[in-house]
Design a protein around this motif. Sequence first.
Motif, PDB file in Angstrom:
ATOM      1  N   GLU A  72      11.327  28.694  11.191  1.00  0.00           N
ATOM      2  CA  GLU A  72      10.111  27.881  11.131  1.00  0.00           C
ATOM      3  C   GLU A  72      10.316  26.513  11.780  1.00  0.00           C
ATOM      4  O   GLU A  72       9.413  25.990  12.449  1.00  0.00           O
ATOM      5  CB  GLU A  72       9.666  27.703   9.669  1.00  0.00           C
ATOM      6  CG  GLU A  72       9.107  28.969   9.032  1.00  0.00           C
ATOM      7  CD  GLU A  72       7.898  29.499   9.782  1.00  0.00           C
ATOM      8  OE1 GLU A  72       7.036  28.689  10.198  1.00  0.00           O
ATOM      9  OE2 GLU A  72       7.821  30.723   9.990  1.00  0.00           O
ATOM     10  N   ILE A  73      11.488  25.925  11.610  1.00  0.00           N
ATOM     11  CA  ILE A  73      11.774  24.628  12.226  1.00  0.00           C
ATOM     12  C   ILE A  73      11.693  24.726  13.746  1.00  0.00           C
ATOM     13  O   ILE A  73      11.077  23.889  14.421  1.00  0.00           O
ATOM     14  CB  ILE A  73      13.161  24.112  11.789  1.00  0.00           C
ATOM     15  CG1 ILE A  73      13.128  23.648  10.327  1.00  0.00           C
ATOM     16  CG2 ILE A  73      13.632  22.966  12.692  1.00  0.00           C
ATOM     17  CD1 ILE A  73      14.483  23.281   9.763  1.00  0.00           C
ATOM     18  N   LEU A  74      12.285  25.772  14.315  1.00  0.00           N
ATOM     19  CA  LEU A  74      12.278  25.928  15.773  1.00  0.00           C
ATOM     20  C   LEU A  74      10.888  26.248  16.298  1.00  0.00           C
ATOM     21  O   LEU A  74      10.478  25.736  17.347  1.00  0.00           O
ATOM     22  CB  LEU A  74      13.279  27.013  16.178  1.00  0.00           C
ATOM     23  CG  LEU A  74      14.745  26.551  16.179  1.00  0.00           C
ATOM     24  CD1 LEU A  74      15.697  27.737  16.097  1.00  0.00           C
ATOM     25  CD2 LEU A  74      15.044  25.712  17.420  1.00  0.00           C
ATOM     26  N   LEU A  75      10.140  27.074  15.589  1.00  0.00           N
ATOM     27  CA  LEU A  75       8.776  27.399  16.025  1.00  0.00           C
ATOM     28  C   LEU A  75       7.889  26.158  16.000  1.00  0.00           C
ATOM     29  O   LEU A  75       7.156  25.884  16.957  1.00  0.00           O
ATOM     30  CB  LEU A  75       8.182  28.488  15.120  1.00  0.00           C
ATOM     31  CG  LEU A  75       8.763  29.893  15.252  1.00  0.00           C
ATOM     32  CD1 LEU A  75       8.123  30.816  14.216  1.00  0.00           C
ATOM     33  CD2 LEU A  75       8.563  30.456  16.649  1.00  0.00           C
ATOM     34  N   GLU A  76       7.954  25.413  14.912  1.00  0.00           N
ATOM     35  CA  GLU A  76       7.110  24.227  14.765  1.00  0.00           C
ATOM     36  C   GLU A  76       7.452  23.173  15.818  1.00  0.00           C
ATOM     37  O   GLU A  76       6.563  22.561  16.425  1.00  0.00           O
ATOM     38  CB  GLU A  76       7.295  23.643  13.364  1.00  0.00           C
ATOM     39  CG  GLU A  76       6.505  22.378  13.103  1.00  0.00           C
ATOM     40  CD  GLU A  76       6.840  21.750  11.757  1.00  0.00           C
ATOM     41  OE1 GLU A  76       6.655  20.531  11.623  1.00  0.00           O
ATOM     42  OE2 GLU A  76       7.305  22.474  10.849  1.00  0.00           O
ATOM     43  N   ALA A  77       8.734  22.967  16.062  1.00  0.00           N
ATOM     44  CA  ALA A  77       9.158  21.925  16.990  1.00  0.00           C
ATOM     45  C   ALA A  77       8.707  22.217  18.419  1.00  0.00           C
ATOM     46  O   ALA A  77       8.405  21.290  19.188  1.00  0.00           O
ATOM     47  CB  ALA A  77      10.684  21.786  16.947  1.00  0.00           C
ATOM     48  N   ASN A  78       8.647  23.506  18.779  1.00  0.00           N
ATOM     49  CA  ASN A  78       8.357  23.876  20.159  1.00  0.00           C
ATOM     50  C   ASN A  78       6.895  24.218  20.429  1.00  0.00           C
ATOM     51  O   ASN A  78       6.542  24.580  21.549  1.00  0.00           O
ATOM     52  CB  ASN A  78       9.237  25.070  20.564  1.00  0.00           C
ATOM     53  CG  ASN A  78      10.671  24.664  20.835  1.00  0.00           C
ATOM     54  OD1 ASN A  78      10.985  24.123  21.880  1.00  0.00           O
ATOM     55  ND2 ASN A  78      11.552  24.937  19.874  1.00  0.00           N
ATOM     56  N   ALA A  79       6.046  24.092  19.428  1.00  0.00           N
ATOM     57  CA  ALA A  79       4.662  24.564  19.571  1.00  0.00           C
ATOM     58  C   ALA A  79       3.793  23.653  20.426  1.00  0.00           C
ATOM     59  O   ALA A  79       2.924  24.127  21.157  1.00  0.00           O
ATOM     60  CB  ALA A  79       4.025  24.731  18.191  1.00  0.00           C
ATOM     61  N   TRP A  80       3.998  22.348  20.384  1.00  0.00           N
ATOM     62  CA  TRP A  80       2.994  21.413  20.874  1.00  0.00           C
ATOM     63  C   TRP A  80       3.398  20.579  22.085  1.00  0.00           C
ATOM     64  O   TRP A  80       2.588  19.836  22.642  1.00  0.00           O
ATOM     65  CB  TRP A  80       2.616  20.442  19.750  1.00  0.00           C
ATOM     66  CG  TRP A  80       3.800  19.719  19.177  1.00  0.00           C
ATOM     67  CD1 TRP A  80       4.602  20.143  18.154  1.00  0.00           C
ATOM     68  CD2 TRP A  80       4.349  18.475  19.616  1.00  0.00           C
ATOM     69  NE1 TRP A  80       5.612  19.245  17.922  1.00  0.00           N
ATOM     70  CE2 TRP A  80       5.479  18.197  18.810  1.00  0.00           C
ATOM     71  CE3 TRP A  80       3.991  17.563  20.605  1.00  0.00           C
ATOM     72  CZ2 TRP A  80       6.263  17.068  18.964  1.00  0.00           C
ATOM     73  CZ3 TRP A  80       4.775  16.426  20.769  1.00  0.00           C
ATOM     74  CH2 TRP A  80       5.892  16.182  19.940  1.00  0.00           C
ATOM     75  N   GLY A  81       4.649  20.685  22.550  1.00  0.00           N
ATOM     76  CA  GLY A  81       5.144  19.747  23.553  1.00  0.00           C
ATOM     77  C   GLY A  81       4.722  20.011  24.985  1.00  0.00           C
ATOM     78  O   GLY A  81       4.938  19.173  25.857  1.00  0.00           O
ATOM     79  N   GLY A  82       4.154  21.196  25.264  1.00  0.00           N
ATOM     80  CA  GLY A  82       3.720  21.500  26.617  1.00  0.00           C
ATOM     81  C   GLY A  82       4.819  21.976  27.535  1.00  0.00           C
ATOM     82  O   GLY A  82       4.629  22.063  28.756  1.00  0.00           O
ATOM     83  N   HIS A  83       5.983  22.325  26.976  1.00  0.00           N
ATOM     84  CA  HIS A  83       7.117  22.752  27.797  1.00  0.00           C
ATOM     85  C   HIS A  83       7.352  24.256  27.741  1.00  0.00           C
ATOM     86  O   HIS A  83       8.216  24.770  28.434  1.00  0.00           O
ATOM     87  CB  HIS A  83       8.389  22.015  27.353  1.00  0.00           C
ATOM     88  CG  HIS A  83       8.649  22.114  25.876  1.00  0.00           C
ATOM     89  ND1 HIS A  83       8.033  21.277  24.967  1.00  0.00           N
ATOM     90  CD2 HIS A  83       9.429  22.940  25.155  1.00  0.00           C
ATOM     91  CE1 HIS A  83       8.441  21.589  23.747  1.00  0.00           C
ATOM     92  NE2 HIS A  83       9.278  22.597  23.830  1.00  0.00           N
ATOM     93  N   LEU A  84       6.589  24.964  26.895  1.00  0.00           N
ATOM     94  CA  LEU A  84       6.792  26.405  26.715  1.00  0.00           C
ATOM     95  C   LEU A  84       5.514  27.185  26.961  1.00  0.00           C
ATOM     96  O   LEU A  84       4.415  26.728  26.628  1.00  0.00           O
ATOM     97  CB  LEU A  84       7.274  26.718  25.292  1.00  0.00           C
ATOM     98  CG  LEU A  84       8.750  26.560  24.958  1.00  0.00           C
ATOM     99  CD1 LEU A  84       9.002  27.049  23.537  1.00  0.00           C
ATOM    100  CD2 LEU A  84       9.632  27.306  25.938  1.00  0.00           C
ATOM    101  N   ALA A  85       5.691  28.395  27.502  1.00  0.00           N
ATOM    102  CA  ALA A  85       4.584  29.341  27.573  1.00  0.00           C
ATOM    103  C   ALA A  85       4.566  30.208  26.320  1.00  0.00           C
ATOM    104  O   ALA A  85       3.510  30.629  25.850  1.00  0.00           O
ATOM    105  CB  ALA A  85       4.715  30.216  28.821  1.00  0.00           C
ATOM    106  N   ALA A  86       5.765  30.499  25.779  1.00  0.00           N
ATOM    107  CA  ALA A  86       5.890  31.301  24.557  1.00  0.00           C
ATOM    108  C   ALA A  86       7.348  31.289  24.134  1.00  0.00           C
ATOM    109  O   ALA A  86       8.240  30.904  24.908  1.00  0.00           O
ATOM    110  CB  ALA A  86       5.419  32.736  24.788  1.00  0.00           C
ATOM    111  N   CYS A  87       7.608  31.707  22.907  1.00  0.00           N
ATOM    112  CA  CYS A  87       8.986  31.845  22.455  1.00  0.00           C
ATOM    113  C   CYS A  87       9.137  33.140  21.671  1.00  0.00           C
ATOM    114  O   CYS A  87       8.157  33.735  21.204  1.00  0.00           O
ATOM    115  CB  CYS A  87       9.433  30.647  21.626  1.00  0.00           C
ATOM    116  SG  CYS A  87       8.396  30.269  20.210  1.00  0.00           S
TER     117      CYS A  87
END
Length: 338
Positions: A72-87
């Motif tokens: 959950e920590i990794l999902l939440e941290a990477n959700a909003w920054g605009g650097h990912l298409a998906a994880c």
Amino acid sequence: MKSISLIQFLIEEKRAGHINSELSLLIEVVARACKRISVAVAKGALGGVLGNAGTDNIQGEAQKKLDVISNEILLEANAWGGHLAACASEEMDDPQPIPDAYPKGHHLLLFDPLDGSSNIDVNVSVGTIFSVLLCPDDIDEVRAEHFLQKGTEQVAAGYVVYGPSTLLVLTFGHGVHEFTLDREHGSFVLSRRGMTIPAQTSEFAVNMANQRHWEAPMQRYVGELQAGSTGPRGRDFNMRWVASMVADVHRIVTRGGVFIYPLDARIREQGGKLRLMYEANPMAFIVEQAGGAATTGRERIMGLQPTGLHQRVPVFLGSKDEIEVVTRYHLESDDSRT
């Protein structure tokens, strides 16, 4: 000697043309998430995070509370920054898309949020493993198939060890570098640049309890190691086995050795024990960049074309000379049967 922070290092890598701003941000966010995981791991029983979560992951394995928390920590941290298409996570059936409310980037992130979590309750080092790919162009909706790229397509990989100190080991395909978390200042600081694995070694890491299930070439190889100076190898070997892949691989990246999780009779139908996308590929990338080798016992791990997000493979990685020997034994055994 002036200390170099992770952020300074990433700026250097951008100036050298090794990474772009989006990938730099992605690594910063992953590192920040791993600092939060490090805090949760360090609290142990005092944080109420030990024991099973009462759920199973996609592989049918019991999840620890810290597995779920780290995911959950990794999902939440990477959700909003605009650097990912998906994880994609080892703990989830399907990829996690970036919510529509947030901008989307051009990278795909895969991670094992807490490798070795079965060791959590006995205070043994555990870790996080991650791999970064580029998202194919002109994709409106990222699906599992878009993650199924060869390991050679990785643009970054790394792992974090949560032990006596918290260490981040990272590669962008231009060497392997280690960062140590300075707890007083809350930042990762470069502690070793250009780590290398010696070609020769006298240490091996394998679960000997599974020996009776191994294939003949693996039996031959370990038998020679056990014979030591009185056998065909002419020298003694030591076995080191933590049963936490991150800890075992970090020892090898630091001082040499081989890590092996071979095919055996019980797991033959599933293809192996370790996951290609979440464990084998990122670790193979790191090991190769440090001058080592990584195979399935028969072929280069990073040359495999993935067929599924949770595909499993045998893993042989570490000091190049030993990996060449055990891989040759497997190929010779195959040739003798044809």
